[in-house]
Write an enzyme that holds these catalytic residues in place. Sequence first.
Site, PDB file in Angstrom:
ATOM      1  CE1 TYR A  79      -6.892   2.681   0.393  1.00 36.57           C
ATOM      2  CE2 TYR A  79      -4.399   2.914   0.551  1.00 36.57           C
ATOM      3  CZ  TYR A  79      -5.718   2.295  -0.133  1.00 36.57           C
ATOM      4  OH  TYR A  79      -5.534   1.069  -1.171  1.00 36.57           O
TER       5      TYR A  79
ATOM      6  CE1 TYR B 257       5.203  13.077  -4.216  1.00 32.24           C
ATOM      7  CE2 TYR B 257       5.294  10.932  -5.739  1.00 32.24           C
ATOM      8  CZ  TYR B 257       5.048  12.367  -5.581  1.00 32.24           C
ATOM      9  OH  TYR B 257       4.281  13.238  -6.503  1.00 32.24           O
TER      10      TYR B 257
ATOM     11  CD  GLU C 288      -2.793  -0.822  -0.028  1.00 28.27           C
ATOM     12  OE1 GLU C 288      -2.793   0.179  -0.645  1.00 28.27           O
ATOM     13  OE2 GLU C 288      -3.681  -1.805  -0.278  1.00 28.27           O
TER      14      GLU C 288
ATOM     15  CG  ASP D  46      -7.598   4.111  -2.883  1.00 33.72           C
ATOM     16  OD1 ASP D  46      -8.874   4.215  -3.219  1.00 33.72           O
ATOM     17  OD2 ASP D  46      -6.806   3.227  -3.433  1.00 33.72           O
TER      18      ASP D  46
ATOM     19  CD  GLN E  60       0.983  10.652  -5.197  1.00 30.27           C
ATOM     20  OE1 GLN E  60       0.802  11.052  -6.146  1.00 30.27           O
ATOM     21  NE2 GLN E  60       0.390  11.068  -4.254  1.00 30.27           N
ATOM     22  CB  THR E  61       3.971   4.206  -7.637  1.00 28.41           C
ATOM     23  OG1 THR E  61       4.565   5.030  -6.828  1.00 28.41           O
ATOM     24  CG2 THR E  61       4.712   3.232  -8.776  1.00 28.41           C
TER      25      THR E  61
END
Length: 369
Positions: free
Chosen positions: A127, A89, A44, A145, A49-50
Site C-alpha cells: 500500500y 505501534y 502514510e 488500503d 491505524q490513526t
Amino acid sequence: MLTIEWDDVTIKDFQTTLLNWFDQEGRDLPWRHDHDPYHVWVSEIMLQQTQVQTVIPYYQRFMDWFPTVTALANAPEERLLKAWQGLGYYSRVRNMQRCARQLLADYDGQWPQTAAELTQLTGIGPYTAGAIASIAFNQPVPAVDGNAYRVFSRLLKIDADIAKPQTRKLFEQVIARIIPRERPGDFNQAIMDLGSSYMTARQPDSAHSPVRRFNQAYLDGDELQYPVKTKKPRPKPVAYVAVLARMGEQWLMTQRPSNGMLANLWTVPLIKLDDLDLENPRDFDELRAAITARFKHDSRLDVQVNQLDLRAVTHTFTHQKWTIQLVAATVTPADLAYFAGQSVAPSALAQLPIPKVQAKIFDRAGIEL
C-alpha cells in the site's frame, strides 16, 4: 466474484467524475502541498491505524524535528520515540529510521520511483509503495488500503474476504484497470477521501456521493454488506499491576526491553499478575507481600506498598487487552544499580518517551506531565 464489469467508457466516466469532485472537494492536508516522496511516506506511515485529524499535528511536529531523510536517519532514538508518542505501534517509527538509513547507505539518499523497488525498503509494504509511487512519481499503480477495499467492493460488489492476504491481489488487478495513467496519485487520494466521507464503513451517505451512479451495492440496497471481512479473534486478556513507586521526591521508571511490545519505551514498574503466582489475586495483603518480595529479589530495594482506591486502567492492543491495577509504593532510598530503570524528577517525566498506556496510568493517578 465480480457481479458487474465496467467497459472502457464507464471507466473513463468514473475517472472524470471522481477527479472533478476531488479537484473541488479534496481535503487540504499539509502533506498534499507538494509531491515530495519523504512527505508522502511520513504521512502514510502515520495514517496507518490513526485518524487524519490526529495525525496532522504529529506530522507537522515530525517535519519540524526531522525535515529530511538525513535528519531522520541521524535522530537519537529517545527523540524519535518522543515524536511518535501517542500514535502507538512504535515499530512503525523504528522501521522509518531503518528505512532512512537504508536510503542513505544504499540509494545515495534518492528514492526509488517504482512500487516494486519501494517495497525493498524497510517497513514499506504494497500500500505505502503504491501511494508513494503514484503520488510522488506519477506511476499508475493502486494504493490498496481499507478505503480502497471499501470503495471498490461496493462499486463493483466484490465479495472476496478482505481478511485473506490473497484478496489484495484481486483488488490490485481490478483497480489497475481503472486507475488513469494521468493523475494516478490524485486518483488514489480521491479514493481515500471518498472512503472517509461519503463511503464510510457504518454510516455512508451514498445518496449524495459524487459516484453514486457507479455504486452498484448502493443501487442494489446492500452496501453495508461490503466489504466482506471475517472477524479477528478477540484480544487475549492480560492482568498487570502498575507500581507507582517514589523514592524521595522522584518516581521510579523502567525502560522496556529492546524487543517485544513497547520496546525501549518508559513505564512505571509493570508486573504481570500471573508472574506473582498469587493464590487469591483479590487479597491485597497477599499482593502487597508479593510485590515487596519481587522488588527485594529483583532490585534489592525495600518498598512499602499501599493500596490505591482507583479504577483499573484498561488498554487494548492488537492481540492483547491489558487490565492494570494501580498501587502506590514508597521506596527506601538506596543504590539503584540493580533496578532496571532510573529515578526521575516529576519535572522530567514529560521528557521520557512513554506509550499511551503509561499516559493513561499517569492520568488515572492524577500525575501531570
